[in-house]
Write a protein that holds these residues in place. Structure first.
Motif, PDB file in Angstrom:
ATOM      1  N   LYS A  13       0.813  -1.222   0.000  1.00 47.18           N
ATOM      2  CA  LYS A  13       0.000   0.000   0.000  1.00 47.18           C
ATOM      3  C   LYS A  13       0.843   1.267   0.000  1.00 47.18           C
ATOM      4  O   LYS A  13       0.464   2.271  -0.586  1.00 47.18           O
ATOM      5  CB  LYS A  13      -0.989  -0.003   1.169  1.00 47.18           C
ATOM      6  CG  LYS A  13      -0.345  -0.083   2.532  1.00 47.18           C
ATOM      7  CD  LYS A  13      -1.396  -0.302   3.582  1.00 47.18           C
ATOM      8  CE  LYS A  13      -0.855  -0.432   4.987  1.00 47.18           C
ATOM      9  NZ  LYS A  13       0.547  -0.647   5.240  1.00 47.18           N
TER      10      LYS A  13
ATOM     11  N   SER B  25       0.532   7.006   7.319  1.00 45.53           N
ATOM     12  CA  SER B  25       0.130   7.133   8.729  1.00 45.53           C
ATOM     13  C   SER B  25       0.910   6.185   9.626  1.00 45.53           C
ATOM     14  O   SER B  25       1.136   6.461  10.794  1.00 45.53           O
ATOM     15  CB  SER B  25      -1.376   6.890   8.875  1.00 45.53           C
ATOM     16  OG  SER B  25      -1.695   5.576   8.461  1.00 45.53           O
ATOM     17  N   GLY B  26       1.371   5.062   9.067  1.00 39.94           N
ATOM     18  CA  GLY B  26       2.158   4.130   9.870  1.00 39.94           C
ATOM     19  C   GLY B  26       3.407   4.792  10.432  1.00 39.94           C
ATOM     20  O   GLY B  26       3.867   4.454  11.521  1.00 39.94           O
TER      21      GLY B  26
ATOM     22  N   TYR C  60       2.863   6.103  13.904  1.00 44.15           N
ATOM     23  CA  TYR C  60       2.948   5.067  14.941  1.00 44.15           C
ATOM     24  C   TYR C  60       4.397   4.629  15.128  1.00 44.15           C
ATOM     25  O   TYR C  60       4.855   4.365  16.236  1.00 44.15           O
ATOM     26  CB  TYR C  60       2.043   3.883  14.580  1.00 44.15           C
ATOM     27  CG  TYR C  60       0.575   4.264  14.644  1.00 44.15           C
ATOM     28  CD1 TYR C  60      -0.113   4.216  15.849  1.00 44.15           C
ATOM     29  CD2 TYR C  60      -0.089   4.731  13.515  1.00 44.15           C
ATOM     30  CE1 TYR C  60      -1.443   4.606  15.918  1.00 44.15           C
ATOM     31  CE2 TYR C  60      -1.411   5.127  13.573  1.00 44.15           C
ATOM     32  CZ  TYR C  60      -2.084   5.059  14.776  1.00 44.15           C
ATOM     33  OH  TYR C  60      -3.384   5.460  14.856  1.00 44.15           O
ATOM     34  N   ARG C  61       5.126   4.573  14.039  1.00 44.02           N
ATOM     35  CA  ARG C  61       6.535   4.198  14.127  1.00 44.02           C
ATOM     36  C   ARG C  61       7.328   5.248  14.891  1.00 44.02           C
ATOM     37  O   ARG C  61       8.236   4.922  15.660  1.00 44.02           O
ATOM     38  CB  ARG C  61       7.122   4.014  12.720  1.00 44.02           C
ATOM     39  CG  ARG C  61       6.636   2.750  12.035  1.00 44.02           C
ATOM     40  CD  ARG C  61       7.099   2.664  10.595  1.00 44.02           C
ATOM     41  NE  ARG C  61       6.558   1.463   9.972  1.00 44.02           N
ATOM     42  CZ  ARG C  61       7.190   0.283   9.958  1.00 44.02           C
ATOM     43  NH1 ARG C  61       8.376   0.165  10.505  1.00 44.02           N
ATOM     44  NH2 ARG C  61       6.613  -0.757   9.393  1.00 44.02           N
TER      45      ARG C  61
ATOM     46  N   SER D  72       3.278  -1.739  16.241  1.00 38.97           N
ATOM     47  CA  SER D  72       1.972  -2.394  16.268  1.00 38.97           C
ATOM     48  C   SER D  72       1.511  -2.611  17.712  1.00 38.97           C
ATOM     49  O   SER D  72       0.322  -2.729  17.975  1.00 38.97           O
ATOM     50  CB  SER D  72       1.989  -3.697  15.465  1.00 38.97           C
ATOM     51  OG  SER D  72       2.691  -4.702  16.145  1.00 38.97           O
TER      52      SER D  72
ATOM     53  N   ALA E  63       0.133   0.834  18.744  1.00 43.86           N
ATOM     54  CA  ALA E  63      -1.089   1.181  18.018  1.00 43.86           C
ATOM     55  C   ALA E  63      -2.348   0.535  18.586  1.00 43.86           C
ATOM     56  O   ALA E  63      -3.451   0.887  18.179  1.00 43.86           O
ATOM     57  CB  ALA E  63      -0.942   0.792  16.540  1.00 43.86           C
TER      58      ALA E  63
ATOM     59  N   ARG F 213      -4.091   6.321  19.703  1.00 44.03           N
ATOM     60  CA  ARG F 213      -4.706   6.524  18.393  1.00 44.03           C
ATOM     61  C   ARG F 213      -5.401   7.875  18.326  1.00 44.03           C
ATOM     62  O   ARG F 213      -5.280   8.604  17.355  1.00 44.03           O
ATOM     63  CB  ARG F 213      -5.700   5.405  18.060  1.00 44.03           C
ATOM     64  CG  ARG F 213      -5.096   4.009  18.102  1.00 44.03           C
ATOM     65  CD  ARG F 213      -5.991   2.979  17.438  1.00 44.03           C
ATOM     66  NE  ARG F 213      -5.992   3.154  16.000  1.00 44.03           N
ATOM     67  CZ  ARG F 213      -5.065   2.667  15.181  1.00 44.03           C
ATOM     68  NH1 ARG F 213      -4.062   1.969  15.644  1.00 44.03           N
ATOM     69  NH2 ARG F 213      -5.151   2.885  13.887  1.00 44.03           N
TER      70      ARG F 213
ATOM     71  N   GLY G 134      -2.683   3.406   5.399  1.00 42.05           N
ATOM     72  CA  GLY G 134      -2.502   2.906   6.757  1.00 42.05           C
ATOM     73  C   GLY G 134      -3.435   1.750   7.026  1.00 42.05           C
ATOM     74  O   GLY G 134      -3.616   0.861   6.190  1.00 42.05           O
ATOM     75  N   ARG G 135      -4.023   1.750   8.229  1.00 42.58           N
ATOM     76  CA  ARG G 135      -4.917   0.659   8.615  1.00 42.58           C
ATOM     77  C   ARG G 135      -6.365   1.122   8.730  1.00 42.58           C
ATOM     78  O   ARG G 135      -7.301   0.377   8.530  1.00 42.58           O
ATOM     79  CB  ARG G 135      -4.498   0.089   9.972  1.00 42.58           C
ATOM     80  CG  ARG G 135      -3.076  -0.426  10.048  1.00 42.58           C
ATOM     81  CD  ARG G 135      -2.907  -1.651   9.163  1.00 42.58           C
ATOM     82  NE  ARG G 135      -1.578  -2.263   9.364  1.00 42.58           N
ATOM     83  CZ  ARG G 135      -0.436  -1.779   8.897  1.00 42.58           C
ATOM     84  NH1 ARG G 135      -0.444  -0.679   8.186  1.00 42.58           N
ATOM     85  NH2 ARG G 135       0.696  -2.410   9.112  1.00 42.58           N
ATOM     86  N   ASP G 136      -6.522   2.392   9.110  1.00 47.41           N
ATOM     87  CA  ASP G 136      -7.881   2.888   9.414  1.00 47.41           C
ATOM     88  C   ASP G 136      -8.166   4.202   8.703  1.00 47.41           C
ATOM     89  O   ASP G 136      -8.955   5.005   9.168  1.00 47.41           O
ATOM     90  CB  ASP G 136      -8.038   3.063  10.931  1.00 47.41           C
ATOM     91  CG  ASP G 136      -7.016   4.038  11.511  1.00 47.41           C
ATOM     92  OD1 ASP G 136      -6.055   4.403  10.790  1.00 47.41           O
ATOM     93  OD2 ASP G 136      -7.177   4.430  12.670  1.00 47.41           O
ATOM     94  N   MET G 137      -7.519   4.417   7.563  1.00 50.58           N
ATOM     95  CA  MET G 137      -7.743   5.672   6.836  1.00 50.58           C
ATOM     96  C   MET G 137      -9.203   5.769   6.380  1.00 50.58           C
ATOM     97  O   MET G 137      -9.838   6.806   6.501  1.00 50.58           O
ATOM     98  CB  MET G 137      -6.813   5.764   5.614  1.00 50.58           C
ATOM     99  CG  MET G 137      -5.338   5.789   5.945  1.00 50.58           C
ATOM    100  SD  MET G 137      -4.883   7.190   6.979  1.00 50.58           S
ATOM    101  CE  MET G 137      -4.776   6.427   8.571  1.00 50.58           C
TER     102      MET G 137
ATOM    103  N   ARG H 190       1.952  -9.498  13.464  1.00 51.64           N
ATOM    104  CA  ARG H 190       1.453  -8.121  13.343  1.00 51.64           C
ATOM    105  C   ARG H 190       0.024  -8.109  12.804  1.00 51.64           C
ATOM    106  O   ARG H 190      -0.808  -7.328  13.252  1.00 51.64           O
ATOM    107  CB  ARG H 190       2.378  -7.298  12.448  1.00 51.64           C
ATOM    108  CG  ARG H 190       3.633  -6.863  13.196  1.00 51.64           C
ATOM    109  CD  ARG H 190       4.625  -6.216  12.279  1.00 51.64           C
ATOM    110  NE  ARG H 190       4.112  -4.985  11.678  1.00 51.64           N
ATOM    111  CZ  ARG H 190       4.686  -4.381  10.637  1.00 51.64           C
ATOM    112  NH1 ARG H 190       5.736  -4.888  10.070  1.00 51.64           N
ATOM    113  NH2 ARG H 190       4.178  -3.272  10.168  1.00 51.64           N
TER     114      ARG H 190
ATOM    115  N   ASP I 254      -2.979  -6.372  14.771  1.00 54.89           N
ATOM    116  CA  ASP I 254      -3.710  -5.270  14.136  1.00 54.89           C
ATOM    117  C   ASP I 254      -5.191  -5.594  13.961  1.00 54.89           C
ATOM    118  O   ASP I 254      -6.044  -4.722  14.059  1.00 54.89           O
ATOM    119  CB  ASP I 254      -3.104  -4.927  12.762  1.00 54.89           C
ATOM    120  CG  ASP I 254      -1.759  -4.216  12.882  1.00 54.89           C
ATOM    121  OD1 ASP I 254      -1.398  -3.828  14.010  1.00 54.89           O
ATOM    122  OD2 ASP I 254      -1.085  -4.053  11.849  1.00 54.89           O
TER     123      ASP I 254
ATOM    124  N   ARG J  64      -7.218  -6.062  17.772  1.00 53.31           N
ATOM    125  CA  ARG J  64      -7.310  -5.002  18.782  1.00 53.31           C
ATOM    126  C   ARG J  64      -8.718  -4.404  18.784  1.00 53.31           C
ATOM    127  O   ARG J  64      -9.424  -4.422  17.763  1.00 53.31           O
ATOM    128  CB  ARG J  64      -6.261  -3.922  18.519  1.00 53.31           C
ATOM    129  CG  ARG J  64      -6.520  -3.131  17.259  1.00 53.31           C
ATOM    130  CD  ARG J  64      -5.386  -2.151  16.964  1.00 53.31           C
ATOM    131  NE  ARG J  64      -5.633  -1.491  15.696  1.00 53.31           N
ATOM    132  CZ  ARG J  64      -4.684  -1.093  14.859  1.00 53.31           C
ATOM    133  NH1 ARG J  64      -3.412  -1.288  15.155  1.00 53.31           N
ATOM    134  NH2 ARG J  64      -5.004  -0.496  13.727  1.00 53.31           N
TER     135      ARG J  64
END
Ligand code: C5P
Length: 668
Positions: free
Chosen positions: A460, A478-479, A482-483, A539, A542, A548, A568-571, A619, A623, A626
């Motif tokens: 992605k 966006s990751g 978090y990183r 992760s 996050a 968040r 990202g994961r939740d865009m 991961r 992810d 959660r």
């Protein structure tokens, strides 16, 4: 209520707020002014009067008591022909709905002047205490009887009336309206021409600014209230109300709170007109509280403007002086970076409903973590809002403040929205004017977003970068946020389960994304962020909802012209729920581990396929399991499996989907 009132109102997710709102008149000032104008010598013209349920109850009551009132509901102009210290009609039965600002002062005034009166309201009014006021009035000789339960309306008032003079003890810690009501009534008591009266608080005063509204207005009508010390109030002999001629009613500062909060949560700027830096209403202090929490507030003589500033802090907020606007803070707390505790809100329990209980119940429906005590409420930030149908308990403020929950990404449904007519009949229309949602008028103004979500190593990042370049749009990885939190946490020995520590890092993060590199604290950390240690820590970091939400505003701030590709994961689910195009990119774990392996080998880093595969599976599991914003495609996302596709093929597919939705010319 009319038959046309809808039972529910659903607000779509709102992603931004901008614009200007002319506030309706202040309820507190409107009802006090109407009563004082009625009891004054001379005619008073009130401009900007609030036209809502509570003011209609007062106007109806005054008319029943023999006062001539001409109210032009279109312009807000109202002419009151004063009758002096005694109402012409010496008997009446008054129904005052749930208007505390009508029940308390009318009880005091009618009891002092004497007559045969009955005072009642809706069922909830029969649960709202009035005993301390009744005791104080009886102290002066007034005749009052409870018709149902001792200490509560309905009340019968007898003909004796009350006399001025002496010292009256009264409690200040149940409702400040008791003191306000008593003070307003003193000039109409028997013997007021010759005797001064002192009122003495026997318990600390809550909501003092409301008492100041009362004394300032009494002053405008010619009656001074001396306050030699904070618990003593004195009305001199000879006090008598006289019309000031024309009196302008300020905009309602409590009503302003919803729009100011919208400006802060939704980016802003949102301006309210009708109150400004010199307002007499205590609830303008709400704006100062927002500013202290990190928001950007600006003031003029007749306006206040709010926009997003620093990420909102949480912490402890003493709400003793701003009980009504404090309800708005309970919703703002969901968008803060740390838990917020509202203290000194015991008065909420005797308002339109038990607001502490109601607030806790309804916040929990959104998924929020809430704790309550007798006079406090603590709300944790919420990263992932659930759509909920909010009960409003016939409480206008419940309906209005929960409208702000629509900024959480899931929209919100308000049950019995018409209850706002108590103080703000067209609240939802005005709110829609400043709220930019997928369907709101501000939507066109919001830059377009393409959301690309997916699991680790699904490609992605590369795809999103290429799409952004092809379309000339901005790009958000966006990751990396978090990183960054993970990297700083590792460096500072903040553990993966130290939520306050991690949230603190997230809330104060100041990254530099210029020149295609990532910097923090003046160093280039682009490479450091890609280490396996940071990946694993990211992760873990996050999973925490407060972390968040501390990063939410920062991510949304990337949305700027000409538009944004966010990955990202939740865009698509949380951060940009109104994105024009949402793509969810997947690939088998094996394919993703293979890609990562190839990348590492190309960089000269040795890596084992088995280790990479295990790491990716771990991961993925974290992810997607959660509670906060788990990895999952948005309901309206296009799922693309890239296992057998090249990066170019996926990029072309995303570009084709975007064009099919109207490209840059489309909406949202
Ligand atoms: O995408 P990337 O691998 O750089 O993200 C690092 C970690 O940050 C992910 O494993 C995930 O746990 C978290 N993350 C997230 N939400 C995002 C982006 C990343 O939870 N929008």
């Amino acid at each position: 209520m009319t038959e046309r009132d809808p039972a529910t109102l659903t607000l779509a997710p709102i992603v931004g707020a901008q614009g200007s709102v002319a506030l309706p008149g202040s309820k507190s000032i409107s009802n006090r002014s109407l009563l004082l104008a009625a009891l004054a010598d001379g005619t008073t013209r009130l401009t900007g009067l609030l036209d809502a349920d509570d003011t209609q109850r007062m106007i109806e009551a005054l008319r029943l008591l023999g006062v001539r009132i001409e109210h032009d509901r279109g312009s807000g102009d109202c002419v009151v022909v004063g009758v002096g210290p005694a109402f012409p009609n010496r008997s009446a039965s008054l129904f005052l709905g749930n208007a505390g600002t009508a029940v308390r002062p009318l009880t005091a005034v009618l009891a002092m002047q004497g007559g045969k009166y009955r005072i009642d309201g809706v069922a909830r009014m029969r649960e709202r205490p009035i005993g301390d006021l009744v005791d104080a009035l009886r102290h002066q000789g007034c005749e009052l009887d409870y018709l149902a339960s001792a200490g509560f309306p309905p009340l019968a008032i007898g003909p004796a009336g009350g006399r001025a003079g002496g010292r009256i003890p009264i409690r200040g810690d149940v409702s400040s309206q008791f003191l306000s009501a008593l003070l307003i009534a003193l000039p109409v008591a028997r013997g007021a021409a010759d005797a001064a009266t002192t009122v003495e608080l026997v318990t600390p005063l809550i909501s003092r600014p409301y008492v100041e509204i009362t004394t300032r207005l009494m002053q405008r009508f010619g009656v001074g209230v001396a306050t030699p010390d904070p618990s003593t109030f004195r009305v001199e002999a000879g006090a008598r109300y006289a019309s000031p001629g024309t009196l302008h009613v300020e905009g309602d500062a409590s009503s302003a709170s919803y729009f100011l909060a919208a400006g802060v949560i939704g980016g802003g700027p949102v301006r309210v007109t009708g109150v400004g830096r010199n307002s007499t209403q205590g609830d303008v202090a709400f704006a100062d509280v927002l500013a202290k929490q990190g928001a950007d507030l600006r003031y003029g003589d007749d306006w206040i403007e709010a926009r997003r500033g620093r990420p909102l802090a949480g912490g402890r907020i003493d709400c003793l002086a701003i009980p009504d606007a404090a309800m708005t803070l309970a919703i703002v707390a969901l968008f803060a970076g740390a838990p917020t505790r509202l203290t000194n809100i015991g008065s909420w329990r005797v308002k339109e409903t038990d607001r502490i209980a109601a607030m806790a119940t309804e916040l929990a429906k959104l998924g929020a973590d809430v704790a309550v005590g007798e006079d406090w409420l603590e709300v944790a930030p919420l990263a992932s809002f659930r759509h909920a149908a909010i009960d409003t308990y016939d409480d206008h403020r419940m309906a209005m403040c929960f409208a702000l929950a629509a900024f959480g990404g899931a929209g919100v449904t308000i049950n019995d929205p018409a209850c706002v007519r108590k103080t703000f009949p067209d609240f939802f229309e005005r709110f829609a004017q400043i709220a930019g949602g997928a369907t709101g008028p501000a939507a066109q103004a919001l830059p377009t977003v393409i959301a690309i979500d997916g699991p680790a190593a699904s490609g992605k990042g590369t795809v999103a970068e290429r799409v952004a370049r092809a379309l000339g749009l901005r790009y958000l990885d966006s990751g990396s946020l978090y990183r960054l939190v993970a990297l700083l946490a590792l460096e500072r020995n903040v553990a993966a389960d130290d939520v306050p520590g991690l949230t603190g890092i997230a809330g104060t993060l100041a990254p530099d994304f210029s020149g295609g590199r990532i910097g923090v604290e003046g160093r280039d950390v682009t490479e450091a962020l890609r280490s396996e240690a940071v990946s694993a820590m990211a992760s873990r970091v996050a999973v925490h909802a407060p972390v968040r939400s501390a990063l939410l505003a920062r991510q949304r701030a990337f949305r700027a012209p000409p538009g944004l590709v966010a990955e990202g994961r939740d865009m698509g689910t949380v951060v940009f729920p109104d994105a024009r195009l949402k793509v969810f990119l997947t690939a088998s774990a094996e394919a993703r581990a293979g890609r990562r392996h190839k990348q590492l080998i190309e960089k000269g880093i040795s890596a084992k396929m088995d280790d990479l595969l295990r790491d990716i599976r771990e991961r993925d599991a974290r992810d997607s399991s959660r509670a906060a914003a788990p990895l999952a495609p948005a309901a309206d996302a296009v799922v693309l499996d890239s296992t057998d596709l090249s990066v170019s093929a996926v990029t072309d597919a995303v570009l084709a989907l975007y064009q099919a939705r109207g490209g840059a010319g489309g909406r949202g």
